[in-house]
Design an enzyme around this catalytic site. Structure first.
Site, PDB file in Angstrom:
ATOM      1  N   SER A  34       0.863  -1.174   0.000  1.00  0.00           N
ATOM      2  CA  SER A  34       0.000   0.000   0.000  1.00  0.00           C
ATOM      3  C   SER A  34       0.898   1.221   0.000  1.00  0.00           C
ATOM      4  CB  SER A  34      -0.916   0.014   1.227  1.00  0.00           C
ATOM      5  OG  SER A  34      -1.606   1.245   1.333  1.00  0.00           O
ATOM      6  N   ARG A  35       0.386   2.328  -0.526  1.00  0.00           N
ATOM      7  CA  ARG A  35       1.153   3.570  -0.438  1.00  0.00           C
ATOM      8  C   ARG A  35       1.188   4.100   0.994  1.00  0.00           C
ATOM      9  NH1 ARG A  35      -1.414   4.266  -5.709  1.00  0.00           N
ATOM     10  NH2 ARG A  35       0.201   4.278  -7.310  1.00  0.00           N
ATOM     11  N   LEU A  72      -6.715  -2.682  -7.853  1.00  0.00           N
ATOM     12  CA  LEU A  72      -6.671  -1.224  -7.939  1.00  0.00           C
ATOM     13  C   LEU A  72      -7.872  -0.692  -8.711  1.00  0.00           C
ATOM     14  CD1 LEU A  72      -2.877  -0.886  -8.831  1.00  0.00           C
ATOM     15  CD2 LEU A  72      -3.943  -0.238  -6.664  1.00  0.00           C
ATOM     16  N   LYS A  95     -11.487  -7.367 -12.722  1.00  0.00           N
ATOM     17  CA  LYS A  95     -12.235  -6.921 -13.883  1.00  0.00           C
ATOM     18  C   LYS A  95     -12.800  -5.532 -13.633  1.00  0.00           C
ATOM     19  CE  LYS A  95     -15.828  -6.722 -12.581  1.00  0.00           C
ATOM     20  NZ  LYS A  95     -16.348  -5.883 -11.471  1.00  0.00           N
ATOM     21  N   ARG A 163     -16.816   3.401  -7.723  1.00  0.00           N
ATOM     22  CA  ARG A 163     -17.757   3.014  -8.774  1.00  0.00           C
ATOM     23  C   ARG A 163     -18.547   4.216  -9.293  1.00  0.00           C
ATOM     24  NH1 ARG A 163     -17.052  -0.892  -5.188  1.00  0.00           N
ATOM     25  NH2 ARG A 163     -16.815  -3.052  -5.900  1.00  0.00           N
ATOM     26  N   ASP A 175     -18.401  -2.171 -14.210  1.00  0.00           N
ATOM     27  CA  ASP A 175     -18.415  -2.887 -12.941  1.00  0.00           C
ATOM     28  C   ASP A 175     -19.224  -4.174 -12.993  1.00  0.00           C
ATOM     29  OD1 ASP A 175     -17.830  -3.288 -10.210  1.00  0.00           O
ATOM     30  OD2 ASP A 175     -19.727  -2.376  -9.621  1.00  0.00           O
TER      31      ASP A 175
END
Length: 328
Positions: A34-35, A72, A95, A163, A175
């Site tokens: 993770s950042r 991501l 996906k 989303r 999505d």
């Protein structure tokens, strides 16, 4: 054991993928990146994962990782899949792997140049209910297939949810619209020739919140709708001359009910229900992927299949702009 690295602490990884990868018979999660290093360390501790990295690049450079799972935002899928492939890592990417079919060609080139396996994470193609649907159609259980109908919807108006963020690749078709398309293609082995569609955009988010379409597969027609702002529903029906197959909870078994298939005969005098309790499709996906890396003949979702599925979605958007038929 196949050693997985998880690129980010995204919800789908936390809630679905990591637990199933850890329980798989031939794989284990060895690293999370993770950042925000504290978030990576916290999630790693939660699942007993030994390594936590403060950057994606560090994870890709690790000798303790064989393959990468990428959850991501969609807009970053191609970029990091290519980076992982160039680092010599096998890739399972959420996906949709891309928002445009043409972009996938660059990933295919990276896959081939680095001799790695890269696959889009359509977990449904590993669920035995969909293998059963495919077998029933192929065996002529419903005679000549004439019509496929599908629906996938949920209600989400959270402005902070990816989303609902167009810049991150949000929207209903990317999505969830990809599920009726991929399961129809998977079950029938056929590709759409042309589509008609209606797409409604959210005026605030700039994402598609409702889409309906009609697709011509030559031998049969398909229609489905999807929405990010309707009551939750999932359904797929394959209707033939001699009967029909109805699939309940076709995409997210458990969350939308129990996965079952009902085969109804034409005379309504006989119906057979197939039940698939206890199936963990994310685990099956991870195990098949790891076996394929090891040289098995397992069927995994290829990037060539990803291109075909995304061409379908691309055509839906194009068709909505003029209202007529659009070639896929």
């Amino acid at each position: 054991m196949f050693r997985w690295g998880i690129l980010s602490t995204a919800k789908i990884g936390r809630d679905h993928v990591i637990p199933h990868f850890q329980d798989s018979e031939n794989g284990v999660v060895t690293a999370i990146a993770s950042r925000d290093h504290a978030r990576a360390r916290a999630l790693a501790d939660r699942f007993g994962v030994p390594l936590a990295f403060a950057s994606y690049e560090e994870l890709l450079a690790s000798d303790e990782v064989d393959g990468i799972y990428i959850p991501l935002p969609t807009s970053q899928h191609i970029e990091w899949s290519i980076k992982a492939a160039k680092a010599g890592k096998h890739v399972l990417c959420e996906k949709p792997i891309s928002l445009h079919a043409d972009e996938i060609q660059t990933l295919i080139a990276a896959r081939d140049a680095n001799n790695v396996l890269v696959s889009e994470a359509f977990m449904v193609t590993y669920h035995p209910q969909w293998h059963k649907v495919r077998a029933l159609i192929a065996d002529g259980a419903i005679g000549r297939l004439r019509q496929v109908q599908g629906a996938f919807s949920y209600y989400n108006t959270d402005p902070s949810n990816m989303r609902n963020n167009a810049s991150l690749g949000g929207g209903g078709l990317p999505d969830i619209g990809v599920y009726p398309t991929v399961t129809t293609r998977f079950s029938t082995g056929k590709e759409p020739l042309r589509v008609q569609s209606t797409v409604e955009m959210d005026p605030d988010f700039g994402t598609d919140r409702y889409a309906s379409l009609r697709a011509d597969f030559g031998d049969f027609e398909m229609s489905f709708y999807c929405s990010t702002q309707m009551a939750a529903r999932q359904l797929m029906v394959f209707h033939g001359e001699d009967g029909y197959i109805e699939v309940s909870a076709p995409f997210n078994s458990g969350e939308y009910g129990h996965p079952t298939i009902t085969l109804e005969r034409r005379g309504h005098d006989e119906a057979t229900t197939f039940r698939f309790g206890g199936v963990r499709q994310y685990r099956l996906q991870a195990e098949a992927f790891a076996r394929k890396v090891g040289g098995s003949d397992d069927e995994v979702f290829t990037l060539e299949q990803s291109v075909l599925n995304q061409k379908f979605i691309d055509a839906v958007y194009r068709a909505a702009k003029h209202g007529g038929w659009e070639t896929v």
